[in-house]
Scaffold this motif. Structure first.
Motif, PDB file in Angstrom:
ATOM      1  N   GLY A   8       0.829  -1.218   0.000  1.00  0.00           N
ATOM      2  CA  GLY A   8       0.000   0.000   0.000  1.00  0.00           C
ATOM      3  C   GLY A   8       0.853   1.253   0.000  1.00  0.00           C
ATOM      4  O   GLY A   8       0.531   2.241  -0.677  1.00  0.00           O
ATOM      5  N   SER A   9       1.953   1.248   0.751  1.00  0.00           N
ATOM      6  CA  SER A   9       2.871   2.391   0.755  1.00  0.00           C
ATOM      7  C   SER A   9       3.527   2.557  -0.611  1.00  0.00           C
ATOM      8  O   SER A   9       3.669   3.677  -1.121  1.00  0.00           O
ATOM      9  N   LEU A  10       3.929   1.441  -1.203  1.00  0.00           N
ATOM     10  CA  LEU A  10       4.575   1.506  -2.506  1.00  0.00           C
ATOM     11  C   LEU A  10       3.620   2.065  -3.556  1.00  0.00           C
ATOM     12  O   LEU A  10       4.012   2.878  -4.404  1.00  0.00           O
ATOM     13  N   ILE A  11       2.361   1.663  -3.482  1.00  0.00           N
ATOM     14  CA  ILE A  11       1.361   2.174  -4.417  1.00  0.00           C
ATOM     15  C   ILE A  11       1.202   3.686  -4.255  1.00  0.00           C
ATOM     16  O   ILE A  11       1.141   4.428  -5.241  1.00  0.00           O
ATOM     17  N   GLN A  12       1.159   4.160  -3.005  1.00  0.00           N
ATOM     18  CA  GLN A  12       1.017   5.596  -2.758  1.00  0.00           C
ATOM     19  C   GLN A  12       2.225   6.378  -3.272  1.00  0.00           C
ATOM     20  O   GLN A  12       2.080   7.471  -3.832  1.00  0.00           O
ATOM     21  N   LEU A  13       3.408   5.835  -3.094  1.00  0.00           N
ATOM     22  CA  LEU A  13       4.621   6.510  -3.563  1.00  0.00           C
ATOM     23  C   LEU A  13       4.645   6.575  -5.085  1.00  0.00           C
ATOM     24  O   LEU A  13       4.965   7.625  -5.676  1.00  0.00           O
ATOM     25  N   MET A  14       4.288   5.480  -5.737  1.00  0.00           N
ATOM     26  CA  MET A  14       4.295   5.443  -7.199  1.00  0.00           C
ATOM     27  C   MET A  14       3.190   6.329  -7.786  1.00  0.00           C
ATOM     28  O   MET A  14       3.318   6.856  -8.896  1.00  0.00           O
ATOM     29  N   GLU A  15       2.134   6.490  -7.030  1.00  0.00           N
ATOM     30  CA  GLU A  15       1.008   7.320  -7.466  1.00  0.00           C
ATOM     31  C   GLU A  15       1.443   8.771  -7.690  1.00  0.00           C
ATOM     32  O   GLU A  15       0.857   9.491  -8.503  1.00  0.00           O
ATOM     33  N   GLU A  37      -2.538   2.042  -9.582  1.00  0.00           N
ATOM     34  CA  GLU A  37      -2.403   0.874  -8.711  1.00  0.00           C
ATOM     35  C   GLU A  37      -2.285  -0.410  -9.524  1.00  0.00           C
ATOM     36  O   GLU A  37      -1.460  -1.285  -9.215  1.00  0.00           O
ATOM     37  N   SER A  38      -3.082  -0.533 -10.568  1.00  0.00           N
ATOM     38  CA  SER A  38      -3.032  -1.756 -11.389  1.00  0.00           C
ATOM     39  C   SER A  38      -1.673  -1.905 -12.064  1.00  0.00           C
ATOM     40  O   SER A  38      -1.150  -3.024 -12.192  1.00  0.00           O
ATOM     41  N   SER A  39      -1.078  -0.784 -12.489  1.00  0.00           N
ATOM     42  CA  SER A  39       0.244  -0.837 -13.118  1.00  0.00           C
ATOM     43  C   SER A  39       1.310  -1.246 -12.113  1.00  0.00           C
ATOM     44  O   SER A  39       2.229  -2.009 -12.437  1.00  0.00           O
ATOM     45  N   VAL A  40       1.190  -0.739 -10.870  1.00  0.00           N
ATOM     46  CA  VAL A  40       2.145  -1.107  -9.822  1.00  0.00           C
ATOM     47  C   VAL A  40       2.048  -2.607  -9.541  1.00  0.00           C
ATOM     48  O   VAL A  40       3.062  -3.315  -9.488  1.00  0.00           O
ATOM     49  N   ARG A  41       0.820  -3.081  -9.370  1.00  0.00           N
ATOM     50  CA  ARG A  41       0.641  -4.507  -9.043  1.00  0.00           C
ATOM     51  C   ARG A  41       1.108  -5.396 -10.202  1.00  0.00           C
ATOM     52  O   ARG A  41       1.683  -6.466  -9.985  1.00  0.00           O
ATOM     53  N   GLY A  42       0.888  -4.954 -11.435  1.00  0.00           N
ATOM     54  CA  GLY A  42       1.354  -5.723 -12.587  1.00  0.00           C
ATOM     55  C   GLY A  42       2.881  -5.778 -12.640  1.00  0.00           C
ATOM     56  O   GLY A  42       3.461  -6.836 -12.918  1.00  0.00           O
ATOM     57  N   ALA A  43       3.525  -4.634 -12.355  1.00  0.00           N
ATOM     58  CA  ALA A  43       4.993  -4.598 -12.356  1.00  0.00           C
ATOM     59  C   ALA A  43       5.553  -5.466 -11.244  1.00  0.00           C
ATOM     60  O   ALA A  43       6.545  -6.180 -11.427  1.00  0.00           O
ATOM     61  N   ILE A  44       4.905  -5.434 -10.076  1.00  0.00           N
ATOM     62  CA  ILE A  44       5.345  -6.259  -8.947  1.00  0.00           C
ATOM     63  C   ILE A  44       5.267  -7.742  -9.311  1.00  0.00           C
ATOM     64  O   ILE A  44       6.201  -8.508  -9.048  1.00  0.00           O
ATOM     65  N   LEU A  45       4.156  -8.139  -9.917  1.00  0.00           N
ATOM     66  CA  LEU A  45       3.984  -9.540 -10.304  1.00  0.00           C
ATOM     67  C   LEU A  45       5.096  -9.991 -11.254  1.00  0.00           C
ATOM     68  O   LEU A  45       5.690 -11.058 -11.082  1.00  0.00           O
ATOM     69  N   ARG A  46       5.400  -9.164 -12.240  1.00  0.00           N
ATOM     70  CA  ARG A  46       6.450  -9.516 -13.207  1.00  0.00           C
ATOM     71  C   ARG A  46       7.822  -9.579 -12.527  1.00  0.00           C
ATOM     72  O   ARG A  46       8.649 -10.440 -12.846  1.00  0.00           O
ATOM     73  N   MET A  47       8.058  -8.671 -11.572  1.00  0.00           N
ATOM     74  CA  MET A  47       9.348  -8.662 -10.877  1.00  0.00           C
ATOM     75  C   MET A  47       9.491  -9.869  -9.954  1.00  0.00           C
ATOM     76  O   MET A  47      10.583 -10.409  -9.792  1.00  0.00           O
ATOM     77  N   VAL A  48       8.390 -10.313  -9.365  1.00  0.00           N
ATOM     78  CA  VAL A  48       8.418 -11.539  -8.554  1.00  0.00           C
ATOM     79  C   VAL A  48       8.717 -12.732  -9.451  1.00  0.00           C
ATOM     80  O   VAL A  48       9.539 -13.598  -9.118  1.00  0.00           O
TER      81      VAL A  48
END
Length: 292
Positions: free
Chosen positions: A25-32, A38-49
């Motif tokens: 949630g903090s990472l999403i707020q910072l990237m915002e 939020e969807s772009s952040v979660r998509g990037a996180i998934l690919r990085m995992v």
């Protein structure tokens, strides 16, 4: 601005000094703050995992992310090169990496090329990369991390019989193009520096604006890690634009760093089972650690 690249910038500039792990949630707020959804952040996180660049821990219904050893090496190498003071003199040695991958490992070969380019190596033939910098430890770590010992060999040599030092540089890098890109950076951020100075004098710079400006200039300066090999100064052309660009980067960074860190701290949330002892002085001024 690509979410994955921005995430590396935020990890390198802030998160690594606060325990290296952050609530999503903090990472999403910072990237915002940079227009990343939020969807772009979660998509990037998934690919990085999936690429073994991020680890995830679940505590209750919350997720906390940290970089893997592979991702951490990318962050650490980037921070070192962004904030290091270049050597004045070359030690006279070329570091030479050669490799041979079977066709079925083409994707791995492409990933190694990206890693070498990021590290500052120049390609002088299809499977031969060189650097005048003492990067042996980083390259050995890369070879071990990707488990490519049977495909790659690292050499070190004090002489090239068939070519001059300058001809090797010309073959591996286009320093003129890099210098011109530094000029573009200088023109843009010189105007930004004057604007920020004026706001600082009138006490109208907010913490949020400082966070955005610090992160943006680091993000833009980091791009040169893929272009500027970070040569010792005695191998660089006269009136190298990279020196002026670095001074400008330093001046803006120092002006906005303390308020930027305050803004980050206002949003950052660590895992409840982890005692975080911030290394705040390094988060504010990584220039205190000089690599020569």
């Amino acid at each position: 601005m690509k979410p994955r690249s921005l995430m590396f910038t935020i990890y390198g500039e802030y998160i690594q000094y606060y325990g290296g792990e952050i609530w999503v949630g903090s990472l999403i707020q910072l990237m915002e703050q940079f227009g990343v959804s939020e969807s772009s952040v979660r998509g990037a996180i998934l690919r990085m995992v999936q690429k073994n660049l991020l680890n995830v821990r679940k505590i209750g219904n919350k997720s906390y992310y940290s970089v893997t050893p592979q991702g951490g090496r990318r962050v650490e190498d980037g921070v070192k090169r962004v904030y290091m003071t270049p050597k004045h003199s070359w030690d006279g040695f070329w570091r030479i990496l050669t490799y041979s991958f079977p066709e079925e490992k083409r994707d791995l070969r492409n990933e190694i090329r990206k890693e070498l380019s990021w590290t500052g190596f120049g390609m002088i033939s299809n499977s031969t990369w060189v650097s005048p910098n003492p990067l042996e430890d980083q390259v050995i770590e890369m070879i071990q991390s990707y488990k490519i010992e049977e495909h790659a060999i690292l050499f070190s040599s004090a002489s090239v019989v068939s070519h001059s030092t300058q001809s090797i540089i010309d073959r591996g890098w286009n320093l003129q193009n890099v210098s011109e890109e530094y000029d573009v950076f200088i023109n843009h951020f010189s105007a930004k520096f004057e604007e920020l100075q004026e706001k600082a004098l009138t006490n109208s710079l907010s913490d949020k604006e400082c966070f955005i400006e610090r992160t943006l200039i680091v993000h833009e300066y980091r791009k040169f890690l893929f272009k500027d090999p970070g040569f010792p100064r005695d191998l660089l052309p006269k009136d190298w634009s990279g020196i002026k660009a670095r001074e400008l980067f330093w001046n803006i960074h120092q002006m906005v760093s303390i308020p930027a860190v305050r803004f980050f701290e206002s949003i950052f949330e660590a895992a409840p089972d982890k005692e975080v002892r911030p290394i705040r002085n390094k988060a504010i001024s990584p220039f205190n650690e000089v690599f020569v």
